[in-house]
Design an enzyme around this catalytic site. Structure first.
Site, PDB file in Angstrom:
ATOM      1  CG  ASP A   1      39.051   3.292 -43.814  1.00  0.00           C
ATOM      2  OD1 ASP A   1      38.389   3.467 -42.767  1.00  0.00           O
ATOM      3  OD2 ASP A   1      38.806   2.369 -44.636  1.00  0.00           O
TER       4      ASP A   1
ATOM      5  CG  HIS B   1      37.467   1.373 -37.015  1.00  0.00           C
ATOM      6  ND1 HIS B   1      36.173   1.347 -37.484  1.00  0.00           N
ATOM      7  CD2 HIS B   1      37.721   0.135 -36.533  1.00  0.00           C
ATOM      8  CE1 HIS B   1      35.651   0.138 -37.272  1.00  0.00           C
ATOM      9  NE2 HIS B   1      36.577  -0.625 -36.699  1.00  0.00           N
TER      10      HIS B   1
ATOM     11  CG  ASP C   1      38.111  -3.157 -46.536  1.00  0.00           C
ATOM     12  OD1 ASP C   1      39.110  -2.859 -45.865  1.00  0.00           O
ATOM     13  OD2 ASP C   1      37.008  -3.444 -46.035  1.00  0.00           O
TER      14      ASP C   1
ATOM     15  CB  SER D   1      27.232 -17.059 -55.656  1.00  0.00           C
ATOM     16  OG  SER D   1      27.997 -17.448 -54.528  1.00  0.00           O
TER      17      SER D   1
ATOM     18  CB  SER E   1      32.076  -7.424 -49.502  1.00  0.00           C
ATOM     19  OG  SER E   1      32.744  -6.615 -48.582  1.00  0.00           O
TER      20      SER E   1
HETATM   21  C1  GLA Z   1      36.034  -2.320 -42.728  1.00  0.00           C
HETATM   22  C2  GLA Z   1      35.820  -1.166 -43.692  1.00  0.00           C
HETATM   23  C3  GLA Z   1      37.111  -0.382 -43.899  1.00  0.00           C
HETATM   24  C4  GLA Z   1      37.766   0.010 -42.576  1.00  0.00           C
HETATM   25  C5  GLA Z   1      37.839  -1.194 -41.640  1.00  0.00           C
HETATM   26  C6  GLA Z   1      38.313  -0.811 -40.268  1.00  0.00           C
HETATM   27  O1  GLA Z   1      36.890  -3.279 -43.284  1.00  0.00           O
HETATM   28  O2  GLA Z   1      35.372  -1.637 -44.936  1.00  0.00           O
HETATM   29  O3  GLA Z   1      36.842   0.772 -44.680  1.00  0.00           O
HETATM   30  O4  GLA Z   1      37.103   1.090 -41.983  1.00  0.00           O
HETATM   31  O5  GLA Z   1      36.587  -1.844 -41.506  1.00  0.00           O
HETATM   32  O6  GLA Z   1      39.627  -0.343 -40.316  1.00  0.00           O
END
Ligand code: GLA
Length: 424
Positions: free
Chosen positions: A69, A67, A214, A100, A170
């Protein structure tokens, strides 16, 4: 965990020019599904002689930096050796014909003339909205496939990143779709531009204000290297992940992230509230200092001025400020080959996510506490957005069977057992 090439190493492959057996298993499945489900469609628009284009992108684990980012701090993800793959061809017709393998479902999206401003098509199945989102963002950058003037494509998707488990299936789907577009003739985008494009596609498709981690990990991940990413400057460097005898294990609780959408956006707002309250106080105290995110707040600031915040924003800020420090300490520990310190930081991250950020759940906490009792487990924590999903453990290889056995025997309640947890 990380022995597949990342899309940065091999952006895409032409299955016509490469033996099928050389492709990752999901790419082989995607090719087979494309041939079976889409290639023969009378109005598919693609020439049956044209080569089948294949692309893939990995999911990610995150060593530490949860959390942080979207608070413009640091993260330390690693790319997985599990990927989402796509196989297909461009079409002259302006539509996306999709299949899919995971969902055993087809979808069709007629591409509107003003794709760049199109809304999310709510009639599409969930997985197809991500692909529509990527195509829309490509249109907004004027970066759709060019040479054939084909705006459409027919494509089958398959993957071995668990869906909905917090390993960024995703993001892998989005990056695979964007890499596929590039292989169809779209202008090549720098990896971080592609990551940002896919981040926007995700935000719009599911209404969650996700950060960049991600998609950046999926675009930039490399085998055996963690990616230290500064989420403000978007500068990054690779930190070798070489700890003798130590491995990463991911334990999927199979607890669905039911609260993730609302809970995630709520955490973001609470962080913004903390910044709005702290910034004027800190800036008044030290003229010239700029506090535009929790990245700019120091532990000393929180110690001095935390009392000015209501309890919840204070807790959220405490997690982010301490987690940023833990990421940088983890990088130092990795570089020094100091697994014990890295493990301690990982346990501390879990406590902070549980107590201050409040994104853990009973099952995640239970797995972490059980792991702690197994000799040879160096660290464990919930991973990803939280509210369910996975536990990441840093484990001596020799201790893996003991950890597995201990978790298999654990006296969890009925509710837990129904989730059929699994190792990956
Ligand atoms: C999800 C979001 C990321 C990040 C994480 C927590 O994966 O897509 O951007 O905020 O949660 O670190």
């Amino acid at each position: 965990m990380m022995d597949q090439p990342s899309p940065a190493d091999i952006p895409s492959r032409d299955a016509g020019a490469l033996p099928l057996a050389a492709l990752p298993a999901p790419a082989q499945q995607a090719v087979a599904a494309y041939r079976a489900r889409l290639a023969g469609a009378p109005d598919g628009g693609a020439s049956p002689e044209a080569p089948i284009i294949v692309a893939w992108a990995p999911g990610r684990a995150n060593l530490i930096g949860e959390h942080t980012d979207y608070n413009l701090g640091w993260v330390l993800p690693v790319a997985l050796d599990r990927v989402v793959a796509v196989a297909g061809r461009p079409t002259a017709t302006p539509d996306l014909r999709l299949f899919s393998v995971h969902h055993q479902q087809a979808a069709r999206y007629p591409i509107p003339a003003d794709l760049a401003n199109a809304e999310v098509d709510q009639s599409l199945p969930f997985w197809a909205r991500y692909i529509q989102g990527v195509w829309r963002e490509l249109a907004a950058l004027d970066a759709l496939p060019r040479p054939t003037q084909a705006r459409g494509a027919s494509a089958a998707f398959a993957g071995n990143v668990p869906v909905g488990g917090g390993l960024s299936s995703s993001a892998a789907l989005e990056v695979a779709a964007a890499t596929f577009a590039e292989a169809l003739g779209a202008p090549a985008l720098p990896p971080m531009t592609m990551a940002q494009l896919c981040q926007r596609a995700e935000q719009r498709s599911v209404g969650v204000r996700v950060g960049i981690m991600d998609q950046a990990a999926s675009c930039l991940g490399r085998a055996d290297q963690a990616l230290l990413l500064d989420c403000r400057s978007l500068d990054y460097e690779y930190v070798p992940f070489h700890l003798p005898e130590i491995t990463l294990a991911v334990y999927d609780t199979r607890v669905p992230h039911t609260l993730a959408t609302s809970g995630y956006n709520e955490r973001r707002s609470q962080c913004e509230q903390a910044v709005a309250l702290l910034a004027p106080i800190v800036q008044r105290e030290t003229p010239g200092r700029v506090v535009e995110s929790l990245r700019d707040v120091t532990p000393t600031d929180l110690a001095r001025h935390g009392a000015a915040l209501p309890d919840i924003p204070l807790r959220r800020a405490r997690h982010i400020v301490s987690e940023n420090a833990r990421v940088l300490a983890a990088v130092a520990a990795l570089r020094a080959g100091d697994a014990a310190t890295l493990g301690a930081l990982i346990y501390a991250s879990h406590a902070s996510l549980r107590d201050d950020y409040a994104v853990s759940c009973a099952e995640l906490d239970a797995v972490v506490e059980i792991a702690r009792t197994v000799p040879g487990v160096v660290g464990a924590r919930m991973m990803g957005a939280g509210f369910g999903g996975n536990v990441l453990a840093l484990v001596c290889r020799a201790a893996l069977p003991a950890l597995e056995a201990r978790l298999a025997d654990a006296p969890f309640g009925d509710g837990w057992r129904r989730h059929a947890p699994a190792w990956m």
